[in-house]
Write a protein that holds these residues in place. Structure first.
Motif, PDB file in Angstrom:
ATOM      1  N   HIS A  14      41.576  40.619  33.372  1.00 51.57           N
ATOM      2  CA  HIS A  14      41.691  39.223  32.932  1.00 51.57           C
ATOM      3  C   HIS A  14      41.608  38.254  34.109  1.00 51.57           C
ATOM      4  N   ASP A  61      54.503  36.347  38.101  1.00 49.70           N
ATOM      5  CA  ASP A  61      53.630  37.378  37.532  1.00 49.70           C
ATOM      6  C   ASP A  61      54.492  38.486  36.921  1.00 49.70           C
ATOM      7  N   HIS A  90      45.610  37.382  41.592  1.00 53.72           N
ATOM      8  CA  HIS A  90      47.049  37.569  41.400  1.00 53.72           C
ATOM      9  C   HIS A  90      47.431  39.030  41.124  1.00 53.72           C
ATOM     10  N   SER A  91      46.492  39.850  40.643  1.00 50.16           N
ATOM     11  CA  SER A  91      46.783  41.282  40.429  1.00 50.16           C
ATOM     12  C   SER A  91      46.286  42.154  41.584  1.00 50.16           C
TER      13      SER A  91
HETATM   14 FE   LIG Z   1      47.818  38.508  35.072  1.00 51.43          FE
END
Ligand SMILES: [Fe+2]
Length: 151
Positions: free
Chosen positions: A63, A119, A86-87
């Motif tokens: 995503h 997160d 962010h991941s």
């Molecule tokens: Fe995420």
């Protein structure tokens, strides 16, 4: 693993086209990924060159990457870094891909790190009330995005 090939399993994101780091979550499963034993991709730099910058690096699908491509013409760079990376825990937490990063990446990863507390494991046990939250998010969308997105 419910029958999915390794490369279809998401969670952490990571560069493709070079060696998988053992800092990526569940690294033992990368042996099932055909790129793991492909000599074009299983070296430290793979298809990339030293400090080429992450904008030259293809990331695994998830995503993060999807929303980045939807938003890339509309949001400022720090926001795009947060969305896209962010991941990418192997880098922003473990520094495992510094050899691909350039100065601009380092500057913008400060924003990725600032986002991190929001997160994983930051969710409340009671599902949010989507109906009452909707106007708030619609206002944000109206403020930052055009009526129709091109992508
Ligand atoms: Fe995420």
């Amino acid at each position: 693993m419910y029958g999915e090939p390794q490369w279809a399993v998401v969670g952490d994101t990571y560069p493709v086209g070079c060696q998988f780091s053992d800092k990526i979550v569940y690294p033992e499963f990368f042996e099932a990924n055909p790129d793991y034993s492909d000599e074009r991709y299983n070296t430290k730099f793979g298809v990339y060159s030293e400090n080429c910058g992450l904008d030259q690096v293809k990331m695994s699908w998830g995503h993060d990457e999807y929303l980045y491509h939807v938003m890339k013409d509309y949001l400022p760079k720090p926001a795009l870094y947060i969305i896209r990376y962010h991941s990418f825990y192997a880098q922003h937490r473990e520094d495992a891909y510094s050899h691909l990063m350039n100065e601009e990446d380092y500057e913008n990863f400060e924003w990725v790190k600032k986002f991190n507390p929001y997160d994983l494991y930051s969710k409340v046990p009671i599902p949010p009330d989507a109906k009452s939250l909707r106007p708030y998010y619609e206002d944000l969308i109206a403020k930052y995005l055009p009526k129709e997105l091109r992508f």
